[in-house]
Structures are given as structure tokens and as C-alpha cells.
Write a protein that holds these residues in place. Structure first.
Motif, PDB file in Angstrom:
ATOM      1  N   ARG A 200      45.815 -70.767 -22.959  1.00  0.00           N
ATOM      2  CA  ARG A 200      46.690 -70.081 -24.226  1.00  0.00           C
ATOM      3  C   ARG A 200      45.338 -70.738 -25.383  1.00  0.00           C
ATOM      4  NH1 ARG A 200      53.070 -72.346 -22.474  1.00  0.00           N
ATOM      5  NH2 ARG A 200      53.215 -70.701 -21.037  1.00  0.00           N
ATOM      6  N   HIS A 201      45.115 -71.771 -25.990  1.00  0.00           N
ATOM      7  CA  HIS A 201      44.700 -71.988 -27.015  1.00  0.00           C
ATOM      8  C   HIS A 201      43.321 -70.788 -27.053  1.00  0.00           C
ATOM      9  CE1 HIS A 201      42.146 -74.551 -30.094  1.00  0.00           C
ATOM     10  NE2 HIS A 201      41.138 -74.455 -29.151  1.00  0.00           N
ATOM     11  N   PHE A 202      42.664 -70.855 -26.273  1.00  0.00           N
ATOM     12  CA  PHE A 202      41.216 -69.879 -26.477  1.00  0.00           C
ATOM     13  C   PHE A 202      41.698 -68.346 -26.266  1.00  0.00           C
ATOM     14  CE2 PHE A 202      39.157 -73.367 -23.848  1.00  0.00           C
ATOM     15  CZ  PHE A 202      38.263 -73.850 -24.734  1.00  0.00           C
ATOM     16  N   ASN A 203      43.210 -68.030 -25.660  1.00  0.00           N
ATOM     17  CA  ASN A 203      43.205 -66.913 -25.466  1.00  0.00           C
ATOM     18  C   ASN A 203      44.120 -66.307 -27.079  1.00  0.00           C
ATOM     19  OD1 ASN A 203      43.980 -64.451 -23.615  1.00  0.00           O
ATOM     20  ND2 ASN A 203      44.029 -66.687 -22.522  1.00  0.00           N
ATOM     21  N   ALA A 224      47.085 -80.080  -6.488  1.00  0.00           N
ATOM     22  CA  ALA A 224      48.911 -79.586  -6.456  1.00  0.00           C
ATOM     23  C   ALA A 224      48.559 -78.853  -7.862  1.00  0.00           C
ATOM     24  CB  ALA A 224      49.690 -80.768  -5.456  1.00  0.00           C
ATOM     25  N   SER A 225      48.397 -79.812  -8.588  1.00  0.00           N
ATOM     26  CA  SER A 225      48.838 -79.189 -10.344  1.00  0.00           C
ATOM     27  C   SER A 225      48.061 -77.489 -10.490  1.00  0.00           C
ATOM     28  CB  SER A 225      47.953 -80.118 -11.093  1.00  0.00           C
ATOM     29  OG  SER A 225      48.291 -81.293 -11.367  1.00  0.00           O
ATOM     30  N   PHE A 226      47.086 -77.021  -9.992  1.00  0.00           N
ATOM     31  CA  PHE A 226      46.335 -75.876  -9.922  1.00  0.00           C
ATOM     32  C   PHE A 226      47.688 -74.428  -8.897  1.00  0.00           C
ATOM     33  CE2 PHE A 226      43.700 -78.697 -10.795  1.00  0.00           C
ATOM     34  CZ  PHE A 226      42.980 -77.833 -11.799  1.00  0.00           C
ATOM     35  N   ASN A 227      48.636 -75.632  -8.409  1.00  0.00           N
ATOM     36  CA  ASN A 227      49.812 -74.059  -7.958  1.00  0.00           C
ATOM     37  C   ASN A 227      50.578 -74.267  -8.350  1.00  0.00           C
ATOM     38  OD1 ASN A 227      47.823 -74.198  -5.557  1.00  0.00           O
ATOM     39  ND2 ASN A 227      49.023 -76.096  -4.207  1.00  0.00           N
ATOM     40  N   ASP A 228      50.966 -74.242  -9.923  1.00  0.00           N
ATOM     41  CA  ASP A 228      51.785 -74.642 -10.673  1.00  0.00           C
ATOM     42  C   ASP A 228      52.190 -72.854 -10.784  1.00  0.00           C
ATOM     43  OD1 ASP A 228      53.557 -75.802 -12.493  1.00  0.00           O
ATOM     44  OD2 ASP A 228      52.607 -74.597 -14.128  1.00  0.00           O
ATOM     45  N   GLU A 229      53.553 -72.484 -11.030  1.00  0.00           N
ATOM     46  CA  GLU A 229      53.769 -70.972 -11.370  1.00  0.00           C
ATOM     47  C   GLU A 229      53.611 -70.771 -12.459  1.00  0.00           C
ATOM     48  OE1 GLU A 229      57.178 -67.796 -10.982  1.00  0.00           O
ATOM     49  OE2 GLU A 229      57.899 -69.518  -9.909  1.00  0.00           O
ATOM     50  N   THR A 230      53.735 -71.377 -13.493  1.00  0.00           N
ATOM     51  CA  THR A 230      52.703 -70.762 -14.950  1.00  0.00           C
ATOM     52  C   THR A 230      51.931 -71.502 -15.164  1.00  0.00           C
ATOM     53  OG1 THR A 230      55.655 -72.537 -16.305  1.00  0.00           O
ATOM     54  CG2 THR A 230      54.084 -71.773 -17.526  1.00  0.00           C
ATOM     55  N   LEU A 231      51.096 -72.171 -14.535  1.00  0.00           N
ATOM     56  CA  LEU A 231      49.596 -71.982 -14.794  1.00  0.00           C
ATOM     57  C   LEU A 231      49.648 -71.069 -14.404  1.00  0.00           C
ATOM     58  CD1 LEU A 231      47.326 -72.711 -15.714  1.00  0.00           C
ATOM     59  CD2 LEU A 231      47.376 -74.529 -13.951  1.00  0.00           C
ATOM     60  N   ALA A 232      50.065 -70.030 -13.475  1.00  0.00           N
ATOM     61  CA  ALA A 232      48.935 -68.984 -12.796  1.00  0.00           C
ATOM     62  C   ALA A 232      49.098 -68.074 -12.870  1.00  0.00           C
ATOM     63  CB  ALA A 232      49.678 -68.559 -11.267  1.00  0.00           C
ATOM     64  N   THR A 234      50.550 -67.636 -16.264  1.00  0.00           N
ATOM     65  CA  THR A 234      49.516 -67.632 -18.052  1.00  0.00           C
ATOM     66  C   THR A 234      47.908 -67.214 -17.337  1.00  0.00           C
ATOM     67  OG1 THR A 234      50.391 -69.999 -18.610  1.00  0.00           O
ATOM     68  CG2 THR A 234      48.488 -69.687 -19.604  1.00  0.00           C
ATOM     69  N   VAL A 235      46.870 -67.579 -16.598  1.00  0.00           N
ATOM     70  CA  VAL A 235      46.191 -67.009 -15.936  1.00  0.00           C
ATOM     71  C   VAL A 235      46.455 -65.420 -15.868  1.00  0.00           C
ATOM     72  CG1 VAL A 235      43.788 -67.497 -14.816  1.00  0.00           C
ATOM     73  CG2 VAL A 235      45.203 -69.268 -15.676  1.00  0.00           C
ATOM     74  N   ALA A 236      47.284 -65.438 -15.482  1.00  0.00           N
ATOM     75  CA  ALA A 236      46.749 -63.247 -14.995  1.00  0.00           C
ATOM     76  C   ALA A 236      47.450 -63.373 -16.044  1.00  0.00           C
ATOM     77  CB  ALA A 236      48.047 -63.483 -14.186  1.00  0.00           C
ATOM     78  N   ALA A 237      48.605 -63.434 -17.469  1.00  0.00           N
ATOM     79  CA  ALA A 237      48.344 -62.445 -18.718  1.00  0.00           C
ATOM     80  C   ALA A 237      47.185 -63.045 -19.741  1.00  0.00           C
ATOM     81  CB  ALA A 237      49.515 -63.246 -19.092  1.00  0.00           C
ATOM     82  N   SER A 238      46.008 -64.178 -18.826  1.00  0.00           N
ATOM     83  CA  SER A 238      44.910 -63.810 -20.549  1.00  0.00           C
ATOM     84  C   SER A 238      44.642 -62.658 -20.093  1.00  0.00           C
ATOM     85  CB  SER A 238      43.899 -65.269 -19.367  1.00  0.00           C
ATOM     86  OG  SER A 238      43.034 -65.191 -20.944  1.00  0.00           O
ATOM     87  N   HIS A 239      44.003 -62.717 -21.658  1.00  0.00           N
ATOM     88  CA  HIS A 239      43.079 -61.417 -22.529  1.00  0.00           C
ATOM     89  C   HIS A 239      41.385 -61.640 -22.116  1.00  0.00           C
ATOM     90  CE1 HIS A 239      47.153 -59.213 -24.119  1.00  0.00           C
ATOM     91  NE2 HIS A 239      47.168 -60.152 -25.111  1.00  0.00           N
ATOM     92  N   ILE A 240      41.415 -63.129 -21.882  1.00  0.00           N
ATOM     93  CA  ILE A 240      40.144 -63.155 -21.835  1.00  0.00           C
ATOM     94  C   ILE A 240      39.813 -63.272 -20.613  1.00  0.00           C
ATOM     95  CG2 ILE A 240      38.924 -65.002 -22.348  1.00  0.00           C
ATOM     96  CD1 ILE A 240      40.148 -65.678 -24.686  1.00  0.00           C
ATOM     97  N   PRO A 241      38.503 -62.933 -19.917  1.00  0.00           N
ATOM     98  CA  PRO A 241      38.283 -63.353 -18.208  1.00  0.00           C
ATOM     99  C   PRO A 241      38.446 -64.551 -18.249  1.00  0.00           C
ATOM    100  CG  PRO A 241      36.643 -61.618 -19.310  1.00  0.00           C
ATOM    101  CD  PRO A 241      37.375 -62.182 -20.241  1.00  0.00           C
ATOM    102  N   VAL A 242      38.650 -65.109 -16.910  1.00  0.00           N
ATOM    103  CA  VAL A 242      39.499 -66.806 -15.924  1.00  0.00           C
ATOM    104  C   VAL A 242      38.372 -66.365 -15.233  1.00  0.00           C
ATOM    105  CG1 VAL A 242      39.864 -68.454 -15.648  1.00  0.00           C
ATOM    106  CG2 VAL A 242      41.201 -67.192 -16.929  1.00  0.00           C
ATOM    107  N   ILE A 243      37.668 -67.676 -15.293  1.00  0.00           N
ATOM    108  CA  ILE A 243      36.898 -67.952 -14.223  1.00  0.00           C
ATOM    109  C   ILE A 243      37.734 -69.508 -13.106  1.00  0.00           C
ATOM    110  CG2 ILE A 243      34.957 -69.013 -12.968  1.00  0.00           C
ATOM    111  CD1 ILE A 243      33.142 -66.846 -14.399  1.00  0.00           C
ATOM    112  N   SER A 244      37.607 -69.586 -12.249  1.00  0.00           N
ATOM    113  CA  SER A 244      38.584 -70.311 -11.051  1.00  0.00           C
ATOM    114  C   SER A 244      37.572 -71.111 -10.259  1.00  0.00           C
ATOM    115  CB  SER A 244      40.009 -69.964 -10.472  1.00  0.00           C
ATOM    116  OG  SER A 244      39.988 -71.099  -9.418  1.00  0.00           O
ATOM    117  N   ALA A 245      37.712 -72.572 -11.180  1.00  0.00           N
ATOM    118  CA  ALA A 245      36.001 -72.855  -9.948  1.00  0.00           C
ATOM    119  C   ALA A 245      37.020 -74.793  -9.895  1.00  0.00           C
ATOM    120  CB  ALA A 245      34.745 -73.297 -10.580  1.00  0.00           C
TER     121      ALA A 245
END
Length: 457
Positions: A200-203, A224-232, A234-245
């Protein structure tokens, strides 16, 4: 009678009667049950599941024809990593008690786990199915990753080995790239909230061109933290392209599915996000070659057009043909000039775009040399075009002079005349006319109409 019974040893005293109030009896039974079954593990099938807005969970646990009500209060329910549902076989731990208002036996559950499957895996599958049904994994909503990002945002732990790998690879491939790091925990209860805050900060500030969410490998509990619904979301709604590594190549999280690109490892993400200097140099050389070939092609087309015009037949109505050729030559010269300006303008805009894209990669000296080379080539091209047009102009004037010298009109100026019959056909033999036929004579200046009065052989 009484004394006789006493003498014989019989005692018929009635038992003392104790009368309970309902609430007291229920309370006494509840106290007894809670003392005996304060920590019980029970398994069964969930039915009649309810999850009201209060956050508490209510359901019935069945086993054959037997059943017991279960309540799980919000403080315990929010710790669940999966969502209970009707028909699910579970094992729960809790305290057996009595609900006084209805006098019903129930279990106050503190912990629930699926029977036969881990809660983390079940929660993962449930969230994955729900988000996939909403279309958050669809390829059509994935944003393209920029090939030459000026700034890269990385959300990860500041002490993580994954961050060092990313920085080392970026420095090797392009040491002048700008990297902004948002430090966040990548394991534990606060990890999902901090990673979400980083995205959210970068967006909000729009200060990067692409975001990398990075974490090294680990167990299912570690990721398990990367299976969080709120995080998911937020990533889907990002206006900036996101790479998951996140994790190793065999590790999959919900963030991997909603991100615009999944990298097998953090090192691979750094390889994917920025192209090397060699690739940029190769592309620049390719563009230069394509530009040279395009210029040669345009010159060849112009030369062919001029050749076709020069070979055009020069007979009927010769003067008009010459004028049309002169006009066509002027038009061609104008079109070539416009095409040259347009092509040079396109070249200039293209080089400016390339220069703007790579100005952060220490290619200023290379581009300066290319601009000088382009300016020299442009000047040479202009000189060649001017010489070519001058040659065609001289040739056109020469053709004009030659055609004028061969024109019948020039012969008429020396006193000759062209004689035509009544059908406007040129007469070359007096035997083609008879006495009385009308004829006409074309002089250098004007025409004469007459009738044949006498013929001589």
C-alpha cells in the motif's frame, strides 16, 4: 402400634425431602460437569453451522444418532486458520458445560482442527477456491512487467538473505538501478500486516515502477503469512505490477496466484525485473541496423519512381507530357523531402525515447556518439538527395531541349506547313484528295482552310 414396631426393631421414618430450584440444580450440574470435563477432546461432524456478526461460532457436533451443541467465542474463533463448514469432520478441544438458559449440554470450544488434513492446508485450499471464483487469478487482469524500470520497490525483511541476493544480482546486471526497500517481517503473526502495508505504501506514493515481495524458503507454517486474504486482495488491487518471489520453486502461496508474475526464487525475480547492459546494447545495435535498412529501402523506391517517370513515352501532346514530368518531378522531390523530414522526426523521437529510457544506465556517452553519427549520416543523406535531385533536374531540362528540337512545331517555324484532310488526317500524298475536297494547313502561326481546285501529279 408404634411402640410394638419399635420393640420389634422396625423404623419407618420417611426420608428427608430436598427441593431444588431449577437454576440451582442446573448450576450444580454445570459445576460438576465442568469439574469432571474441563479439558476434553471430542471428534464428530459439523452441522447447523452459524457465524453471526458477533464473531462467535455456533454449530452441532454429530456422531451417528448422538449430538451435542458447540459454541466457540470470538476470542478463540479469530485464531482459526480455516473456516468450519457443515459436513466437515473435526477434532475439537474444549470445556463441557451446561447452557443455563435452556438447560442444554454444550461444549465451549477453544481449538478446532480438521480431521485428516492440516488446518493450514485446508485454509489455503478454501481461500484459493474463493479468490479463484472471484477471478483474481485470471490472466487477463495481470499487468505487464516494465522491461526497463527506473525504480524497483522491494518488500521483505531487511536482514533476509533474499534481499542480499536481489541487491547483488541487480548490481551485477545494472549497478545504476534505484532500489527502494520497505522493511517488513516475513514470518509470524505481524508479517501479513506489514507486507500489506508495504504494498500500500508504494501504491500511495507512486515512487516505484514495479514491486517485488520476497522471502526465502521455509515450511508451510513459515510461509503461512503469504496466504492471508487481506494481503492477497491488496496485491490484486495494486496499480503497480507486483512480482511474487516467496519461497523456493516448489513452494506456492496465495500471493503467487494473485501477483502479476511469480518468480521461482528471489534471485530469479531480480533476473526477471531488469535486463542486462548487454541486452540493451544489442537492442540499440538492432535498431540502428533496422534504421539503415529502412533508409536504403526508401531511397530505392524513390529511385525506381524517378526512373519510371523518366522512361515514360514522349509522343502525343509532347509539351503537356514534358510539363507533367516536370510537375511530377517537383512533386516527387517534395514528397521525398516530407518523407525525409517525417522519417528523421520519427528517428529523433525514437532516439529521444530510447535516451529517456536508458538515461539512468550510464549510456549517455554511447548515445552522444550515436547522435553525432546520426547527425553526420543525416547531413550526408541530405547532400546525396540534393545531388540526386539536381541530376534529375539537369536531365529533365536536357530532355526538354531535345524534345523541343524534334517537335514538328519547330519545323513549322522554318516555313513548312502540315496539311490535313477533312477528317483531320495528315496528308502525305496528293492522290488522297479530289477536286472540291476541303483541306486545312497548320502553319507556325495559325491555320488555313481551303478547297482543292486543281491537282497536279
Amino acid at each position: 402400634m408404634s411402640s410394638l414396631a419399635d420393640q420389634m426393631g422396625f423404623n419407618f421414618r420417611p426420608p428427608e425431602r430436598r427441593v431444588w430450584k431449577v437454576r440451582d440444580l442446573v448450576a450444580a450440574v454445570r459445576t460438576h460437569i465442568e469439574r469432571e470435563y474441563s479439558d476434553a477432546w471430542v471428534e464428530g461432524e459439523i452441522s447447523n453451522f452459524r457465524a453471526p456478526d458477533s464473531g462467535h461460532l455456533y454449530f452441532t457436533l454429530k456422531d451417528g444418532n448422538a449430538q451435542i451443541r458447540v459454541v466457540m467465542f470470538r476470542s478463540s474463533a479469530r485464531m482459526l486458520r480455516f473456516r468450519p463448514a457443515d459436513g466437515l469432520e473435526v477434532v475439537l478441544r474444549g470445556r463441557v458445560t451446561v447452557y443455563e438458559d435452556r438447560g442444554e449440554l454444550q461444549i465451549s470450544a477453544e481449538y478446532i482442527e480438521p480431521k485428516g488434513a492440516g488446518s493450514l492446508q485446508l485454509a489455503f485450499e478454501q481461500l484459493k477456491a474463493r479468490l479463484e471464483a472471484e477471478g483474481l487469478f485470471a490472466a487477463v487482469r495481470k499487468k505487464p512487467i516494465p522491461s526497463l524500470p527506473a525504480r524497483i520497490g522491494v518488500v521483505t525483511s531487511a536482514q533476509a538473505a533474499a534481499l542480499r541476493d536481489i541487491l547483488n544480482i541487480l548490481a551485477r546486471r545494472h549497478h545504476s538501478v534505484n532500489v527502494l526497500i520497505y522493511p517488513a517481517q516475513v514470518q509470524g503473526e505481524a508479517a501479513a500486516l506489514e507486507v500489506t502495508a508495504g504494498v500500500r505504501h508504494f501504491n500511495q506514493h507512486h515512487n516505484v515502477d514495479v514491486i517485488i515481495i520476497a522471502r526465502g524458503g521455509g515450511s508451510a507454517e513459515d510461509l503461512a503469512s503469504f496466504n492471508d486474504e487481506t494481503l492477497a486482495r491488496t496485491v490484486a488491487a495494486s496499480h503497480i505490477p507486483v512480482i511474487s518471489a516467496v519461497g523456493h520453486e516448489t513452494d506456492f502461496t496465495i500471493v503467487d496466484f494473485v501477483a502479476d508474475l511469480r518468480a521461482p526464487t528471489p534471485s530469479a525475480a531480480a533476473e526477471l525485473v531488469i535486463r542486462s547492459r548487454q541486452e540493451i546494447d544489442e537492442q540499440t545495435a538492432s535498431l540502428d541496423d533496422r534504421l539503415a535498412r529502412a533508409m536504403r529501402y526508401r531511397l530505392l523506391i524513390g529511385r525506381q519512381a524517378l526512373t519510371e517517370l523518366a522512361q515514360h513515352r514522349a509522343f502525343a501532346r509532347m509539351m503537356e507530357v514534358i510539363h507533367r514530368r516536370q510537375q511530377a518531378l517537383d512533386d516527387l522531390a517534395h514528397r521525398l523531402e516530407l518523407a525525409q523530414r517525417q522519417l528523421l522526426g520519427q528517428m529523433r523521437r525514437h532516439w529521444e525515447t530510447v535516451s529517456a529510457a536508458v538515461r539512468h544506465y550510464d549510456l549517455r556517452l554511447v548515445l552522444s556518439g550515436m547522435r553525432k553519427e546520426l547527425a553526420g549520416g543525416t547531413a550526408a543523406l541530405v547532400a546525396v538527395m540534393r545531388n540526386l535531385l539536381l541530376q534529375y533536374k539537369v536531365r529533365s531540362e536536357r530532355l526538354h531541349t531535345a524534345l523541343e528540337s524534334l517537335s514538328p512545331l519547330a519545323i513549322l517555324e522554318r516555313g513548312y506547313a502540315l496539311v490535313f484532310d477533312a477528317e483531320a488526317k495528315l496528308l502525305k500524298d496528293a492522290r488522297r484528295v479530289k477536286v472540291g475536297d476541303e483541306i486545312s494547313a497548320r502553319l507556325a502561326h495559325g491555320e488555313i482552310h481551303a478547297a482543292v481546285t486543281k491537282k497536279q501529279k
